[in-house]
Design a protein around this motif. Structure first.
Motif, short mmCIF file in Angstrom:
data_model
loop_
_atom_site.label_atom_id
_atom_site.label_comp_id
_atom_site.label_asym_id
_atom_site.label_seq_id
_atom_site.Cartn_x
_atom_site.Cartn_y
_atom_site.Cartn_z
N ASN A 2 0.78 -1.16 0.03
CA ASN A 2 -0.03 -0.17 -0.01
C ASN A 2 0.95 1.26 0.23
O ASN A 2 0.57 2.44 -0.79
N PRO A 3 1.80 1.31 0.79
CA PRO A 3 2.69 2.54 0.89
C PRO A 3 3.29 2.94 -0.49
O PRO A 3 3.80 4.26 -0.73
N VAL A 4 3.73 1.88 -1.13
CA VAL A 4 4.33 2.03 -2.59
C VAL A 4 3.57 1.70 -3.91
O VAL A 4 4.29 2.01 -5.07
N ALA A 5 2.58 1.35 -3.73
CA ALA A 5 1.51 0.98 -4.80
C ALA A 5 1.46 2.19 -5.72
O ALA A 5 1.26 3.32 -5.39
N LEU A 6 1.33 1.86 -7.08
CA LEU A 6 1.16 3.07 -7.96
C LEU A 6 -0.34 3.64 -7.86
O LEU A 6 -0.50 4.96 -7.95
N TYR A 7 -1.34 2.93 -7.41
CA TYR A 7 -2.51 3.56 -6.98
C TYR A 7 -2.57 4.01 -5.61
O TYR A 7 -2.47 3.22 -4.50
N GLN A 8 -2.38 5.27 -5.45
CA GLN A 8 -2.32 5.88 -4.09
C GLN A 8 -3.37 7.04 -3.83
O GLN A 8 -4.00 7.50 -4.63
N TYR A 9 -3.47 7.31 -2.52
CA TYR A 9 -4.28 8.59 -2.22
C TYR A 9 -3.33 9.65 -1.82
O TYR A 9 -2.38 9.32 -1.02
N ARG A 51 -1.22 0.66 5.66
CA ARG A 51 -1.60 -0.64 5.20
C ARG A 51 -2.90 -1.52 5.22
O ARG A 51 -3.26 -2.23 4.59
N GLU A 52 -3.75 -0.65 6.11
CA GLU A 52 -5.20 -1.13 6.33
C GLU A 52 -6.18 -0.58 5.35
O GLU A 52 -7.14 -1.07 5.31
N CYS A 53 -5.66 0.29 4.52
CA CYS A 53 -6.71 1.10 3.58
C CYS A 53 -6.97 0.21 2.52
O CYS A 53 -6.18 -0.22 1.76
N ILE A 54 -8.25 0.02 2.22
CA ILE A 54 -8.83 -0.91 1.19
C ILE A 54 -9.24 -0.21 0.06
O ILE A 54 -9.98 -0.63 -1.18
N ARG A 55 -8.97 1.49 0.01
CA ARG A 55 -9.32 2.18 -1.17
C ARG A 55 -10.70 2.36 -1.66
O ARG A 55 -10.94 2.16 -2.62
N CYS A 56 -11.71 2.16 -0.66
CA CYS A 56 -13.07 2.20 -0.92
C CYS A 56 -13.59 3.61 -1.45
O CYS A 56 -14.51 3.87 -1.99
N GLY A 57 -12.79 4.81 -1.28
CA GLY A 57 -12.94 6.10 -1.58
C GLY A 57 -14.03 6.93 -0.69
O GLY A 57 -14.27 8.09 -1.04
N LYS A 58 -14.50 6.29 0.29
CA LYS A 58 -15.28 7.03 1.15
C LYS A 58 -14.82 8.49 1.69
O LYS A 58 -15.60 9.19 1.78
N CYS A 59 -13.49 8.16 1.97
CA CYS A 59 -13.06 9.49 2.59
C CYS A 59 -12.90 10.50 1.52
O CYS A 59 -12.95 11.72 1.76
N ILE A 60 -12.68 10.23 0.32
CA ILE A 60 -12.51 11.34 -0.67
C ILE A 60 -13.70 11.85 -0.99
O ILE A 60 -13.92 13.15 -1.05
N HIS A 61 -14.86 11.15 -0.88
CA HIS A 61 -16.17 11.83 -1.10
C HIS A 61 -16.79 12.46 0.00
O HIS A 61 -17.68 13.43 -0.20
#
Length: 275
Positions: free
Chosen positions: A212-219, A249-259
């Motif tokens: 998660n900290p290094v993946a290309l898909y990031q927040y 490491r726990e983030c599942i990238r659901c996107g709720k924080c963004i919205h």
């Protein structure tokens, strides 16, 4: 959720298998799908990464799985735990259970901070070390996680096969009862706590979490806009202080924080928008 449903239908769409209790063994079964998806599910059209890794680690013929390590490196480095949030059938099961208005909902179990490390212990012990070290007289190891823990396998493979085959029902014993106990415990907790299996037990989530900290898909947090109001953490079902740990490491990238962010301070960064 529609992405989860469609992906689960595509990867477990062998309806004839569910009707007859026969496991699909066609050409696509040599290919892994990115989420936790039991090979023995009658509808499964692909293989599970964790099950495949254990099959190689416990084999007396092979010592290293270049395919599996490369597969996990590829998907982990591209997406991290985005896979957990969007492409895992058992994550979908837990999401649906959590939506049932049965208990007063909570995000975490007591002792959450320490318990999130359990999945890394399960990855190390049950997925890697035990299949490697404990072998039979022929030098063959067992798939310890699949055999003794995995509730996804029990739900998607064990129960459908038992219902379809009388011989399996007659042979079911203490091990299947143990697996049912784990499954029912996870189901019960999922009605109350958001994704308990993903948070505390899933070894595949542990693998992807490391990326998660290094993946290309990031927040990414726009520091000029973020006020630290905490709205993102309130919205996050994984209870992450996103403004402090966008690469958690726990983030599942659901996107709720963004919205939810009132300032629009959380941005996606991916392979097409590296900046």
């Amino acid at each position: 959720m529609w992405v989860q449903i469609v992906f689960a239908a595509l990867t477990n769409g062998y309806l004839y298998g569910f009707l007859t209790g026969r496991i699909y063994t066609g050409p696509t079964k040599v290919v892994c799908v990115p989420g936790l998806n039991c090979y023995s599910c009658p509808g499964a059209l692909g293989a599970c990464p964790i099950g495949s890794l254990q099959a190689v680690l416990g084999s007396r013929k092979f010592g290293f799985s270049f395919y599996m390590v490369g597969f996990l490196l590829l998907f982990g480095s591209l997406m991290g735990r985005f896979i957990c949030g969007w492409l895992c059938p058992f994550g979908l099961v837990q999401d649906l259970l959590y939506r049932i208005p049965f208990f007063r909902k909570r995000k975490n179990l007591p002792g959450h901070r320490g318990m999130v490390w359990m999945k890394y212990g399960i990855l190390l012990l049950f997925v890697i070390l035990l299949p490697l070290l404990f072998v039979d007289s022929l030098g063959q190891g067992s798939p310890w996680f699949c055999q003794y823990i995995c509730p996804a396998g029990t739900l998607l493979a064990g129960i459908p096969l038992m219902l379809a085959q009388e011989s399996l029902r007659a042979a079911a014993g203490a091990l299947f009862a143990w697996k049912l106990g784990i499954l029912f415990s996870v189901i019960g907790l999922s009605l109350w706590v958001y994704r308990p299996f993903c948070k505390y037990l899933c070894p595949l989530g542990a693998v992807y979490g490391l990326f998660n900290p290094v993946a290309l898909y990031q927040y990414r947090i726009r520091e000029d806009a973020c006020t630290g109001c905490g709205a993102c953490r309130n919205a996050c079902p994984m209870d992450i202080p996103v403004w402090e740990q966008p690469g958690s490491r726990e983030c599942i990238r659901c996107g709720k924080c963004i919205h939810t962010c009132p300032k629009g301070a959380i941005e996606k960064r991916n392979i097409f928008h590296l900046r």
